[in-house]
Motif scaffolding. Structure first.
Motif, mmCIF file in Angstrom:
data_model
loop_
_atom_site.group_PDB
_atom_site.id
_atom_site.type_symbol
_atom_site.label_atom_id
_atom_site.label_comp_id
_atom_site.label_asym_id
_atom_site.label_seq_id
_atom_site.Cartn_x
_atom_site.Cartn_y
_atom_site.Cartn_z
ATOM 1 N N UNK A 165 39.305 45.665 39.808
ATOM 2 C CA UNK A 165 38.085 45.594 39.944
ATOM 3 C C UNK A 165 37.229 46.384 38.980
ATOM 4 N N UNK A 166 37.584 47.802 38.710
ATOM 5 C CA UNK A 166 36.753 48.331 37.442
ATOM 6 C C UNK A 166 37.234 47.534 36.011
ATOM 7 N N UNK A 167 38.320 47.218 35.813
ATOM 8 C CA UNK A 167 38.532 46.481 34.502
ATOM 9 C C UNK A 167 37.761 45.250 34.501
ATOM 10 N N UNK A 168 37.545 44.446 35.559
ATOM 11 C CA UNK A 168 36.855 43.343 35.625
ATOM 12 C C UNK A 168 35.017 43.536 35.259
ATOM 13 N N UNK A 169 34.914 44.511 35.952
ATOM 14 C CA UNK A 169 33.408 45.012 36.187
ATOM 15 C C UNK A 169 33.097 45.119 34.756
ATOM 16 N N UNK A 170 34.176 46.207 34.067
ATOM 17 C CA UNK A 170 33.769 46.668 32.713
ATOM 18 C C UNK A 170 33.742 45.496 31.732
ATOM 19 N N UNK A 197 40.747 39.118 50.113
ATOM 20 C CA UNK A 197 40.941 40.614 49.837
ATOM 21 C C UNK A 197 39.732 41.319 49.410
ATOM 22 N N UNK A 198 39.819 42.563 49.421
ATOM 23 C CA UNK A 198 38.366 43.165 49.183
ATOM 24 C C UNK A 198 38.053 42.983 47.598
ATOM 25 N N UNK A 199 39.228 42.901 46.896
ATOM 26 C CA UNK A 199 38.836 42.733 45.385
ATOM 27 C C UNK A 199 38.269 41.412 45.315
ATOM 28 N N UNK A 200 38.968 40.400 45.739
ATOM 29 C CA UNK A 200 38.666 38.968 45.685
ATOM 30 C C UNK A 200 37.221 38.617 46.120
ATOM 31 N N UNK A 201 36.636 39.591 47.417
ATOM 32 C CA UNK A 201 35.237 39.373 47.752
ATOM 33 C C UNK A 201 34.352 39.916 46.646
ATOM 34 N N UNK A 202 34.757 40.959 46.046
ATOM 35 C CA UNK A 202 33.872 41.447 45.365
ATOM 36 C C UNK A 202 33.618 40.605 43.991
ATOM 37 N N UNK A 203 34.741 40.172 43.442
ATOM 38 C CA UNK A 203 34.542 39.501 42.204
ATOM 39 C C UNK A 203 33.908 38.083 42.381
ATOM 40 N N UNK A 204 34.219 37.481 43.671
ATOM 41 C CA UNK A 204 33.842 36.144 44.044
ATOM 42 C C UNK A 204 32.204 36.288 44.268
ATOM 43 N N UNK A 205 31.699 37.148 45.081
ATOM 44 C CA UNK A 205 30.406 37.258 45.312
ATOM 45 C C UNK A 205 29.479 37.891 44.456
ATOM 46 N N UNK A 206 29.955 38.653 43.280
ATOM 47 C CA UNK A 206 29.411 39.279 42.378
ATOM 48 C C UNK A 206 29.352 38.297 41.127
ATOM 49 N N UNK A 209 34.270 36.863 38.164
ATOM 50 C CA UNK A 209 35.536 35.995 37.900
ATOM 51 C C UNK A 209 35.169 34.448 37.073
ATOM 52 N N UNK A 210 35.575 34.241 36.042
ATOM 53 C CA UNK A 210 35.231 32.967 35.473
ATOM 54 C C UNK A 210 35.777 31.691 36.045
ATOM 55 N N UNK A 211 37.229 32.023 36.613
ATOM 56 C CA UNK A 211 37.886 31.197 37.562
ATOM 57 C C UNK A 211 38.333 31.927 38.556
ATOM 58 N N UNK A 212 38.280 31.300 39.679
ATOM 59 C CA UNK A 212 38.549 31.939 40.930
ATOM 60 C C UNK A 212 39.711 30.916 41.803
ATOM 61 N N UNK A 213 40.772 31.135 42.163
ATOM 62 C CA UNK A 213 41.654 30.372 42.832
ATOM 63 C C UNK A 213 42.188 31.049 44.026
ATOM 64 N N UNK A 214 42.282 30.137 45.163
ATOM 65 C CA UNK A 214 43.037 30.664 46.380
ATOM 66 C C UNK A 214 44.014 29.603 46.618
ATOM 67 N N UNK A 215 44.915 29.795 47.464
ATOM 68 C CA UNK A 215 46.110 29.200 47.683
ATOM 69 C C UNK A 215 46.271 28.529 48.976
ATOM 70 N N UNK A 216 45.233 28.657 49.780
ATOM 71 C CA UNK A 216 45.397 27.774 51.286
ATOM 72 C C UNK A 216 43.904 26.979 51.421
ATOM 73 N N UNK A 217 44.233 25.948 52.013
ATOM 74 C CA UNK A 217 43.020 24.841 52.098
ATOM 75 C C UNK A 217 41.754 25.434 52.923
#
Length: 224
Positions: A165-170, A197-206, A209-217
């Motif tokens: 998270x801090x790496x992606x935010x920076x 996950x909490x990391x996923x929620x933060x990167x998705x809603x903010x 992430x340039x590309x966001x992948x999930x593995x379940x329909x």
């Protein structure tokens, strides 16, 4: 006469300050919106043909195993040089990454491993009090900033550990200020079936992430 000029300047200075703040806020907002609008777009053709430096964030438990599986499906010559980062208390993940790089070097006939392996402070350890975690979070953020200044990757690969998270935010802030444009690829852990996950929620809603992948329909329908 001079006293009158000083009085006029003192009267105008608050308005001038407010105007500067509004202009600066507008410029920053427009820049953030521009970065978000450009996120996820394909690289220019010339850049797409060249190797891209990659930062790979590893996590304890199954995160590292999943990330190494992702790497095994990617072209090694496409993402090079590679830098692996794991939490300071996670030596096993870097050991697995080093083993992978050694096997790649043996298959390609390279004598020395070109990849680098680094560690980053955790924002909060398991069981740590929230009061003391304020200091450790600040320390981890400063350390992440120092690492990102050193690495400046073109691509960041992560799949859920909190250290990403801090790496992606920076990296996102670097885009905004024009230091480095890093494409962030986030692959949610396969263990996340119903919720991110909490990391996923933060990167998705903010929208970091340039590309966001999930593995379940179910997650794909919930987070298109």
């Amino acid at each position: 006469m001079e006293l009158r000029k000083n009085c006029c300047f003192s009267v105008l200075s608050p308005d001038f300050t407010i105007t500067c703040i509004i202009i600066a806020f507008t410029i920053i907002t427009l820049r953030v919106l521009y970065v978000i609008s450009q996120s996820g777009k394909p690289l220019h053709r010339r850049a797409a043909e060249q190797p891209l430096s990659a930062l790979i964030v590893l996590g304890s438990g199954g995160h590292t195993a999943e990330m190494l599986n992702v790497l095994s499906a990617l072209g090694k010559n496409r993402f090079t040089p590679r830098v692996y980062i794991a939490a300071a208390t996670d030596n096993m993940s870097l050991l697995k990454a080093r083993t992978l790089e050694t096997s790649i070097a043996e298959r390609t006939g390279v004598r020395e491993i070109s990849a680098r392996f680094m560690q980053i402070y955790r924002s909060r350890e398991v069981g740590q009090s929230y009061l003391t975690s304020v200091w450790t979070t600040l320390l981890a953020t400063a350390h992440a900033l120092w690492l990102m200044i050193r690495i400046r990757p073109q691509v960041i690969l992560c799949n859920g550990p909190g250290t990403c998270v801090p790496l992606c935010v920076i990296a996102f802030l670097f885009k905004v200020v024009g230091i480095r444009w890093s494409s962030i690829f986030y692959v949610e852990s396969i263990a996340r079936v119903k919720r991110l996950s909490l990391s996923g929620l933060l990167l998705y809603h903010l929208r970091i992430a340039d590309q966001f992948y999930v593995q379940w329909p179910k997650l794909q329908r919930k987070y298109p």
